[in-house]
Scaffold this active site. Structure first.
Site, mmCIF file in Angstrom:
data_model
loop_
_atom_site.group_PDB
_atom_site.id
_atom_site.type_symbol
_atom_site.label_atom_id
_atom_site.label_comp_id
_atom_site.label_asym_id
_atom_site.label_seq_id
_atom_site.Cartn_x
_atom_site.Cartn_y
_atom_site.Cartn_z
ATOM 1 N N GLU A 192 -1.726 -2.913 7.932
ATOM 2 C CA GLU A 192 -2.968 -2.171 7.756
ATOM 3 C C GLU A 192 -3.558 -1.846 9.123
ATOM 4 O O GLU A 192 -3.489 -2.668 10.043
ATOM 5 C CB GLU A 192 -3.955 -2.990 6.929
ATOM 6 C CG GLU A 192 -3.416 -3.259 5.534
ATOM 7 C CD GLU A 192 -4.188 -4.319 4.789
ATOM 8 O OE1 GLU A 192 -4.348 -4.160 3.568
ATOM 9 O OE2 GLU A 192 -4.614 -5.311 5.417
ATOM 10 N N ASP A 244 -1.733 -9.971 0.073
ATOM 11 C CA ASP A 244 -1.175 -9.692 -1.248
ATOM 12 C C ASP A 244 0.168 -10.367 -1.496
ATOM 13 O O ASP A 244 0.491 -10.701 -2.639
ATOM 14 C CB ASP A 244 -1.017 -8.185 -1.439
ATOM 15 C CG ASP A 244 -2.354 -7.484 -1.554
ATOM 16 O OD1 ASP A 244 -3.084 -7.769 -2.517
ATOM 17 O OD2 ASP A 244 -2.684 -6.663 -0.684
#
Length: 400
Positions: free
Chosen positions: A153, A169
């Site tokens: 990210e 995640d």
């Protein structure tokens, strides 16, 4: 399955992005000492030792227009077309990645989003009228369930580059990220220790209480990933009661004593005081006024730092919730009534703890990781930043 984020990474955000996990420009204070160019080079280096074709994707929100889409290898932005119901297939945004032992340089535009990479086959992205449907591997029917992939990210804006290695995640294909600044120095994070990839899975499988159920394998039996525990509860792979013993003991302790939260490192006089009354922990300020209250959380709220531990982007409840989330996951709330606890040597020491996060951090070469949403409390996150970035990198590491 439509995906939004449970987390707010790097710094508090003014708004969560649809893509999840990337930063919005509104959340960042300008500290740039020089003008950040419209694109910077991002070098992908494949040290995986695998022969699979690698595919790379740069997906996110274009900060100039606020539109969602993808960038090609030249850094040119392409907005997504309108989606449908049922979801329609998104345009192929893949970039052919480098072979093992090779590198590929693409241009990274001013985005808030994710850089995905997959091994062996392309990822499937679809579009609804509300935006992009991203992989959700906790759903066994997700078309990407049997694909080996991962993502980083990042936000690149006028204030610089923030790029992370994330396990919020899942823990999957190993990689590291880096940024070279204007002074010529390079900062990296995300590398595992030698043997760390196998070591993580061995450690997780060795834990009692269902933690081994987080591991997902391909039809040929090869390991694909371990779900983060919140997704494991959602998928029925981890018992929803896995943290109950610790949560109950925290509740008992602070029924008769006080939890002090000092959420801002640069504001040591801003303190909040937590005390349990029945099913609620009330927090008061220095005047004794109740400023916010939390219902007794469950494991999913703890692992996801949401629901009963929701953290709005404000200056009171959000910062207190972030601190509680870190304390629950690291299981430091019983050993230290002054939070946050910055001493990593005391993290994950309780018999009932976030074994996934413990294993992730233990296998990281620098000890840093984003193993849960607010792992940045106390600066234990796997993030690199520079306000005058010259180059970025993603290195695909060996599966050993």
């Amino acid at each position: 399955m439509y995906i939004t984020t449970r987390r707010k990474l790097f710094v508090p955000l003014a708004a969560a992005t649809l893509i999840g996990g990337g930063l919005t420009a509104a959340g960042l204070a300008s500290t740039a000492s020089a003008s950040v160019p419209d694109t910077i080079p991002l070098t992908f280096t494949n040290n995986s030792g695998r022969g699979d074709q690698v595919y790379v994707y740069d997906i996110g929100t274009d900060l100039a227009s606020g539109k969602q889409g993808w960038a090609d290898a030249d850094g040119t932005f392409h907005p997504w077309p309108a989606g449908g119901n049922p979801p329609t297939e998104a345009p192929d945004a893949s970039i052919a990645g480098p072979a093992d032992g090779q590198s590929l340089t693409v241009k990274l535009p001013k985005f808030s989003g994710r850089v995905y990479f997959s091994y062996g086959q392309k990822l499937v992205f679809k579009l609804t009228p509300d935006g992009l449907v991203q992989p959700a591997v906790q759903n066994p029917d997700d078309p990407n369930h049997n694909t080996l992939f991962n993502w980083s990210e990042y936000t690149l804006n006028d204030s610089g580059l923030w790029i992370n290695s994330t396990q919020v995640d899942m823990f999957s294909a190993p990689y590291a990220v880096g940024v070279k600044g204007g002074d010529g120095t390079t900062k990296t994070t995300g590398h595992l220790k030698p043997g760390g990839y196998k070591g993580f899975f061995d450690e997780l499988k060795a834990q009692s209480g269902g933690w081994g159920g987080l591991v997902q394998t391909a039809p040929d039996g090869s390991v694909l990933r371990a779900l983060a525990p919140g997704h494991g509860i959602e998928a029925g792979a981890l018992p929803a009661s896995v943290m109950d013993d610790y949560i109950n003991r925290v509740w008992d302790k602070y029924s008769s004593s006080t939890l002090t939260v000092t959420p801002f490192g640069d504001q040591p006089d801003t303190k909040y005081f937590g005390k349990v009354s029945g099913d609620v922990m009330n927090f008061t300020d220095s005047s004794g006024a109740v400023v916010t209250s939390f219902t007794k959380p469950d494991a999913d709220s703890v692992f996801g730092c949401y629901k009963l531990l929701d953290a709005p982007n404000d200056q009171v409840r959000g910062p207190i919730s972030r601190t509680l989330c870190a304390g629950y996951n690291r299981t430091t709330l019983l050993t230290n009534s002054d939070q946050p606890d910055a001493d990593a040597s005391g993290f994950y020491q309780d018999a009932t703890t976030n074994q996934y996060a413990k294993a992730v951090h233990e296998q990281m070469a620098d000890g840093n990781a984003y193993a849960f949403a607010f792992d940045d409390v106390g600066n234990h996150e796997s993030l690199v930043h520079d306000d005058n970035p010259q180059e970025a990198s993603v290195t695909l590491d060996p599966f050993d």
